[in-house]
Design an enzyme around this catalytic site. Structure first.
Site, short mmCIF file in Angstrom:
data_model
loop_
_atom_site.label_atom_id
_atom_site.label_comp_id
_atom_site.label_asym_id
_atom_site.label_seq_id
_atom_site.Cartn_x
_atom_site.Cartn_y
_atom_site.Cartn_z
N ARG A 73 14.37 39.07 45.77
CA ARG A 73 13.71 39.46 47.12
C ARG A 73 14.77 40.11 47.85
O ARG A 73 15.62 39.40 48.21
CB ARG A 73 13.00 38.29 47.83
CG ARG A 73 12.45 38.73 49.14
CD ARG A 73 11.23 37.81 49.70
NE ARG A 73 12.00 36.91 50.33
CZ ARG A 73 11.08 35.91 51.06
NH1 ARG A 73 10.00 36.08 51.31
NH2 ARG A 73 11.70 34.91 51.70
N ASP A 87 21.05 48.12 40.00
CA ASP A 87 22.17 48.36 39.15
C ASP A 87 22.85 46.95 38.67
O ASP A 87 23.56 46.93 37.65
CB ASP A 87 23.07 49.28 39.89
CG ASP A 87 22.85 50.74 39.74
OD1 ASP A 87 21.67 50.93 39.09
OD2 ASP A 87 23.18 51.26 40.35
N GLU A 152 1.89 40.34 54.28
CA GLU A 152 2.09 39.11 55.12
C GLU A 152 2.00 39.13 56.57
O GLU A 152 2.27 38.55 57.17
CB GLU A 152 3.53 38.48 54.80
CG GLU A 152 4.60 39.52 55.00
CD GLU A 152 6.18 39.08 54.62
OE1 GLU A 152 6.26 37.89 54.58
OE2 GLU A 152 6.98 39.77 54.23
N ASP A 178 4.30 34.00 57.45
CA ASP A 178 4.30 35.05 58.15
C ASP A 178 2.95 35.41 58.58
O ASP A 178 2.29 36.04 59.57
CB ASP A 178 4.89 36.54 57.72
CG ASP A 178 6.31 36.20 57.95
OD1 ASP A 178 6.90 36.36 58.97
OD2 ASP A 178 6.95 35.90 56.86
#
Length: 258
Positions: A73, A87, A152, A178
């Protein structure tokens, strides 16, 4: 040689349900321990845990030896952060606080190589392409990259149908904490209004052909979410597990106060 198959994305496409756990301790030793615990996936949290790119990279490295798929995340849906994490070797990204279809479309471009996206083509130098040893990485990586967006708040829920129409979004995670706060129920995600909104959103996501996700540490909520169609379900967090066990052990053995 093509990019490695993303087992998490493959499971979601097959309609399977996979169970995971949040990693918030920001440490390779605990991440390695969790990697052997038997979860289908583990999420390295760059939003609320004290992680940076190097600590995320280190946890990706130790989890690569485990059967648990690593999800990252990112702290925010910024192009350069997403590029760096991809990457570094992440194949599945979760982006918090997505509130519109336009934002979702931008994120799809961020995780996709040209000509259909904007991901920088520097894979020859990256861990993701095994430092140029994955010779067909550039032409095969997009198919194995999994984009999860996090809805959220009320604004995100209002735009959910439009977000679900965006091609390239593989799954939508509903953030209970949230959402509860935005609905006026700070710290009470179990409020009936919040639970109703969560379960309705999960059903809509599944009906649209996307994978619904949730974090739940309460068995009743977890069962309700599964009944509503949730496919990727976090059932705990390393911080909470350690805290709970530590408190219980201290309480068991400490001397009663007078």
């Amino acid at each position: 040689m093509p990019a490695p198959i993303n087992p998490f994305k493959k499971s979601l496409k097959a309609g399977e349900t996979v169970f995971g756990c949040w990693l918030g301790l920001a440490d390779t030793f605990s991440a390695e321990l969790m990697g052997g615990a038997g979860f289908d996936w583990l999420l390295i949290d760059g939003e609320h845990a004290p992680n940076d790119l190097r600590s995320i990279l280190a946890q990706l490295q130790v989890l690569s030896a485990s059967p648990s798929h690593a999800i990252v995340r990112v702290p925010i849906g910024e192009t350069y952060l997403i590029k760096q994490v991809l990457d570094a070797g992440a194949q599945t990204i979760l982006v918090p606080m997505v509130e519109s279809a336009a934002q979702a479309r931008k994120l799809v471009r961020d995780v996709t190589y040209p000509p259909h996206g904007d991901r920088g083509v520097g894979y020859a130098l990256t861990r993701a392409a095994r430092f140029s040893r994955t010779t067909d990485y550039g032409t095969t990586a997009d198919a194995e990259t999994c984009l999860l967006v996090q809805v959220e708040n009320r604004k995100g829920l209002a735009a959910l149908d439009e977000i679900l129409d965006v091609q390239g979004v593989d799954g939508v995670f509903i953030g209970p904490a949230d959402l509860a706060a935005d609905m006026g129920h700070m710290g009470n995600a179990q409020h009936p209004d919040v639970q109703g909104a969560i379960m309705d959103a999960l059903r809509r996501i599944r009906a649209a052909g996307k994978a619904p996700g949730i974090l739940s540490t309460r068995d009743e909520m977890t069962r309700d979410a599964l009944d509503a169609g949730a496919q990727f379900v976090a059932v705990g967090a390393d911080v909470l597990l350690l805290n709970s066990a530590a408190l219980a052990l201290a309480q068991k053995w400490k001397k009663p106060t007078r």
